[in-house]
Design an enzyme around this catalytic site. Structure first.
Site, PDB file in Angstrom:
ATOM      1  N   LYS A  13      12.307   5.106   1.391  1.00 19.20           N
ATOM      2  CA  LYS A  13      12.701   4.532   2.687  1.00 19.20           C
ATOM      3  C   LYS A  13      13.384   3.186   2.509  1.00 19.20           C
ATOM      4  O   LYS A  13      14.425   2.923   3.089  1.00 19.20           O
ATOM      5  CB  LYS A  13      11.473   4.325   3.600  1.00 19.20           C
ATOM      6  CG  LYS A  13      10.695   5.565   3.925  1.00 19.20           C
ATOM      7  CD  LYS A  13       9.518   5.247   4.840  1.00 19.20           C
ATOM      8  CE  LYS A  13       8.483   4.310   4.227  1.00 19.20           C
ATOM      9  NZ  LYS A  13       7.786   4.856   3.046  1.00 19.20           N
ATOM     10  N   ARG A  88       4.019   3.300  12.006  1.00 18.38           N
ATOM     11  CA  ARG A  88       3.248   4.090  11.063  1.00 18.38           C
ATOM     12  C   ARG A  88       2.083   4.790  11.746  1.00 18.38           C
ATOM     13  O   ARG A  88       1.339   5.509  11.081  1.00 18.38           O
ATOM     14  CB  ARG A  88       2.678   3.146  10.012  1.00 18.38           C
ATOM     15  CG  ARG A  88       3.338   3.246   8.655  1.00 18.38           C
ATOM     16  CD  ARG A  88       2.565   2.292   7.762  1.00 18.38           C
ATOM     17  NE  ARG A  88       2.771   2.517   6.373  1.00 18.38           N
ATOM     18  CZ  ARG A  88       3.693   1.892   5.649  1.00 18.38           C
ATOM     19  NH1 ARG A  88       4.540   1.058   6.205  1.00 18.38           N
ATOM     20  NH2 ARG A  88       3.771   2.125   4.357  1.00 18.38           N
ATOM     21  N   ARG A 127       7.853   1.857 -10.001  1.00 19.91           N
ATOM     22  CA  ARG A 127       8.498   0.946  -9.046  1.00 19.91           C
ATOM     23  C   ARG A 127       8.313  -0.505  -9.472  1.00 19.91           C
ATOM     24  O   ARG A 127       7.238  -0.920  -9.869  1.00 19.91           O
ATOM     25  CB  ARG A 127       7.913   1.138  -7.649  1.00 19.91           C
ATOM     26  CG  ARG A 127       8.348   0.016  -6.695  1.00 19.91           C
ATOM     27  CD  ARG A 127       8.362   0.419  -5.259  1.00 19.91           C
ATOM     28  NE  ARG A 127       7.059   0.714  -4.711  1.00 19.91           N
ATOM     29  CZ  ARG A 127       6.880   1.149  -3.459  1.00 19.91           C
ATOM     30  NH1 ARG A 127       7.916   1.320  -2.657  1.00 19.91           N
ATOM     31  NH2 ARG A 127       5.673   1.406  -3.024  1.00 19.91           N
ATOM     32  N   ARG A 160       3.928  -4.045  -7.714  1.00 13.79           N
ATOM     33  CA  ARG A 160       3.114  -4.398  -6.549  1.00 13.79           C
ATOM     34  C   ARG A 160       1.648  -4.086  -6.801  1.00 13.79           C
ATOM     35  O   ARG A 160       1.320  -3.081  -7.400  1.00 13.79           O
ATOM     36  CB  ARG A 160       3.600  -3.604  -5.329  1.00 13.79           C
ATOM     37  CG  ARG A 160       4.816  -4.220  -4.671  1.00 13.79           C
ATOM     38  CD  ARG A 160       5.471  -3.309  -3.673  1.00 13.79           C
ATOM     39  NE  ARG A 160       4.520  -2.617  -2.803  1.00 13.79           N
ATOM     40  CZ  ARG A 160       4.894  -1.815  -1.803  1.00 13.79           C
ATOM     41  NH1 ARG A 160       6.179  -1.614  -1.568  1.00 13.79           N
ATOM     42  NH2 ARG A 160       3.997  -1.225  -1.054  1.00 13.79           N
ATOM     43  N   ARG A 171      -3.078   5.643  -0.116  1.00  9.74           N
ATOM     44  CA  ARG A 171      -1.938   5.468   0.789  1.00  9.74           C
ATOM     45  C   ARG A 171      -1.348   6.805   1.206  1.00  9.74           C
ATOM     46  O   ARG A 171      -0.908   6.965   2.341  1.00  9.74           O
ATOM     47  CB  ARG A 171      -0.888   4.581   0.132  1.00  9.74           C
ATOM     48  CG  ARG A 171      -1.364   3.122   0.050  1.00  9.74           C
ATOM     49  CD  ARG A 171      -0.593   2.324  -0.935  1.00  9.74           C
ATOM     50  NE  ARG A 171       0.794   2.197  -0.572  1.00  9.74           N
ATOM     51  CZ  ARG A 171       1.762   1.883  -1.428  1.00  9.74           C
ATOM     52  NH1 ARG A 171       1.468   1.677  -2.705  1.00  9.74           N
ATOM     53  NH2 ARG A 171       2.985   1.773  -1.014  1.00  9.74           N
TER      54      ARG A 171
HETATM   55  P1  ADP Z   1       9.431   3.403   0.076  1.00  9.98           P
HETATM   56  O1  ADP Z   1      10.115   2.270   0.746  1.00  9.98           O
HETATM   57  O2  ADP Z   1       9.551   4.697   0.847  1.00  9.98           O
HETATM   58  O3  ADP Z   1       8.016   3.109  -0.296  1.00  9.98           O
HETATM   59  P2  ADP Z   1      11.146   2.808  -2.228  1.00  9.98           P
HETATM   60  O4  ADP Z   1      12.508   2.760  -1.645  1.00  9.98           O
HETATM   61  O5  ADP Z   1      10.498   1.533  -2.583  1.00  9.98           O
HETATM   62  O6  ADP Z   1      10.178   3.701  -1.289  1.00  9.98           O
HETATM   63  O7  ADP Z   1      11.191   3.765  -3.509  1.00  9.98           O
HETATM   64  C1  ADP Z   1      10.022   4.037  -4.303  1.00  9.98           C
HETATM   65  C2  ADP Z   1      10.384   4.036  -5.788  1.00  9.98           C
HETATM   66  O8  ADP Z   1      11.234   5.156  -6.097  1.00  9.98           O
HETATM   67  C3  ADP Z   1      11.174   2.796  -6.231  1.00  9.98           C
HETATM   68  O9  ADP Z   1      10.816   2.500  -7.548  1.00  9.98           O
HETATM   69  C4  ADP Z   1      12.629   3.252  -6.127  1.00  9.98           C
HETATM   70  O10 ADP Z   1      13.465   2.505  -7.016  1.00  9.98           O
HETATM   71  C5  ADP Z   1      12.537   4.715  -6.538  1.00  9.98           C
HETATM   72  N1  ADP Z   1      13.493   5.580  -5.835  1.00  9.98           N
HETATM   73  C6  ADP Z   1      14.012   5.437  -4.596  1.00  9.98           C
HETATM   74  N2  ADP Z   1      14.858   6.448  -4.289  1.00  9.98           N
HETATM   75  C7  ADP Z   1      14.853   7.272  -5.359  1.00  9.98           C
HETATM   76  C8  ADP Z   1      15.518   8.516  -5.673  1.00  9.98           C
HETATM   77  N3  ADP Z   1      16.331   9.126  -4.788  1.00  9.98           N
HETATM   78  N4  ADP Z   1      15.260   9.073  -6.868  1.00  9.98           N
HETATM   79  C9  ADP Z   1      14.422   8.494  -7.765  1.00  9.98           C
HETATM   80  N5  ADP Z   1      13.767   7.325  -7.545  1.00  9.98           N
HETATM   81  C10 ADP Z   1      13.981   6.725  -6.360  1.00  9.98           C
HETATM   82  P1  ADP Z   2       5.361   1.802   1.198  1.00  6.11           P
HETATM   83  O1  ADP Z   2       6.500   2.179   2.039  1.00  6.11           O
HETATM   84  O2  ADP Z   2       5.666   1.826  -0.245  1.00  6.11           O
HETATM   85  O3  ADP Z   2       4.095   2.497   1.541  1.00  6.11           O
HETATM   86  P2  ADP Z   2       5.200  -0.752   2.605  1.00  6.11           P
HETATM   87  O4  ADP Z   2       5.821  -1.886   1.915  1.00  6.11           O
HETATM   88  O5  ADP Z   2       5.900  -0.149   3.759  1.00  6.11           O
HETATM   89  O6  ADP Z   2       4.936   0.318   1.458  1.00  6.11           O
HETATM   90  O7  ADP Z   2       3.727  -1.126   3.070  1.00  6.11           O
HETATM   91  C1  ADP Z   2       2.796  -1.725   2.211  1.00  6.11           C
HETATM   92  C2  ADP Z   2       1.483  -1.936   2.961  1.00  6.11           C
HETATM   93  O8  ADP Z   2       1.693  -2.865   4.042  1.00  6.11           O
HETATM   94  C3  ADP Z   2       0.892  -0.695   3.610  1.00  6.11           C
HETATM   95  O9  ADP Z   2       0.116   0.064   2.715  1.00  6.11           O
HETATM   96  C4  ADP Z   2       0.054  -1.316   4.733  1.00  6.11           C
HETATM   97  O10 ADP Z   2      -1.159  -1.876   4.233  1.00  6.11           O
HETATM   98  C5  ADP Z   2       0.927  -2.476   5.180  1.00  6.11           C
HETATM   99  N1  ADP Z   2       1.847  -2.079   6.274  1.00  6.11           N
HETATM  100  C6  ADP Z   2       3.206  -2.083   6.231  1.00  6.11           C
HETATM  101  N2  ADP Z   2       3.723  -1.646   7.387  1.00  6.11           N
HETATM  102  C7  ADP Z   2       2.671  -1.369   8.207  1.00  6.11           C
HETATM  103  C8  ADP Z   2       2.537  -0.855   9.536  1.00  6.11           C
HETATM  104  N3  ADP Z   2       3.618  -0.539  10.292  1.00  6.11           N
HETATM  105  N4  ADP Z   2       1.275  -0.707  10.036  1.00  6.11           N
HETATM  106  C9  ADP Z   2       0.198  -1.028   9.307  1.00  6.11           C
HETATM  107  N5  ADP Z   2       0.245  -1.476   8.054  1.00  6.11           N
HETATM  108  C10 ADP Z   2       1.464  -1.654   7.490  1.00  6.11           C
END
Ligand code: ADP
Ligand code: ADP
Ligand code: ZN
Length: 213
Positions: A13, A88, A127, A160, A171
């Site tokens: 995302k 979320r 990541r 992270r 998660r």
């Molecule tokens: P989210 O915001 O949904 O948690 P991220 O954008 O941080 O996800 O992506 C999660 C991990 O996967 C990161 O290490 C990112 O660099 C990698 N990633 C993102 N898109 C792709 C893809 N299309 N193929 C492989 N790895 C990806």
């Molecule tokens: P990812 O997309 O990789 O799961 P985020 O960076 O979006 O990670 O979120 C990391 C953490 O921050 C979540 O696991 C949660 O604890 C908190 N968080 C982020 N966005 C929200 C939300 N909209 N509501 C509740 N908790 C959130």
């Protein structure tokens, strides 16, 4: 244009939201980034949020919603935004819906980046994140030009705290229970679009821009 990114943790995302933000010149708003920034600065909000984040749990709706509504009320959001990691939960989506409707506006698209759970664990362990600018890398798939250093701002990359395997499993659980119901919510509103998030990041982006065109 107002866009919501949906998908499991690690689905990509943030990666896609950043590219959308650059292409359409709208802000990329990540509640996770806002929380991490506050944790780093040691603010009261950060200390409260950290209690939940460290266990892979969601920060309570009340707190999260307030932060998001304040953020989208800022001047740079006039022409739209891309929300990454919000809403979320159904209550978060309802509050957002109400706030936007009151302004006579609407969400244009909710983009569901679809990636099966098996791929997620692998992605998360590789990541690396820049806590200074929010950029995200992957040690194998999307490496920075210089190991351990952010391409965009030159700061150091970190793993992270919540990307450890045990926390990732929590998660994913939380995602299936609390966030997945939003797919139905936005399907009913007629704005849901699903893309295959297992493709190469550039191909995922092409699929998204085709949908938005
Ligand atoms: P989210 O915001 O949904 O948690 P991220 O954008 O941080 O996800 O992506 C999660 C991990 O996967 C990161 O290490 C990112 O660099 C990698 N990633 C993102 N898109 C792709 C893809 N299309 N193929 C492989 N790895 C990806
Ligand atoms: P990812 O997309 O990789 O799961 P985020 O960076 O979006 O990670 O979120 C990391 C953490 O921050 C979540 O696991 C949660 O604890 C908190 N968080 C982020 N966005 C929200 C939300 N909209 N509501 C509740 N908790 C959130
Ligand atoms: Zn950076």
């Amino acid at each position: 244009m107002k866009i919501i990114m949906l998908g499991a943790p690690g689905a990509g995302k943030g990666t896609q939201a950043q590219m959308i933000a650059d292409k359409y010149d709208i802000p990329h708003i990540s509640t996770g980034d806002i929380f991490r920034e506050n944790v780093k600065k040691g603010t009261e909000l950060g200390m409260e949020a950290k209690k939940y984040m460290d266990h892979g749990l969601l920060v309570p709706d009340e707190l999260t919603v307030k932060i998001l509504l304040d953020r989208v009320a800022q001047a740079d959001c006039k022409n739209g935004y891309v929300l990454d990691g919000f809403p979320r939960t159904i209550p978060q989506a309802e509050v957002l819906d109400k706030a936007i409707t009151e302004l006579g506006e609407k969400i244009d698209y909710a983009i569901n980046v679809d990636v099966p759970d098996e791929n997620i664990i692998r992605r998360m362990s590789g990541r690396r994140a820049c806590l200074a600018c929010g950029a995200t890398y992957h040690i194998e798939h999307i490496p920075p030009k210089k190991e351990g250093i952010c391409d965009k701002c030159g700061k150091e990359l970190v793993q992270r705290d919540d990307d450890k395997e045990e926390t990732v499993k929590n998660r994913l659980d939380v995602y299936h229970k609390q966030t997945q119901p939003l797919i139905d919510f936005y399907t009913k509103q007629g704005v849901l679009r699903t893309v295959d998030g297992t493709m190469d990041m550039k191909d995922v982006f092409t699929a998204i821009t085709t949908l938005l065109a």
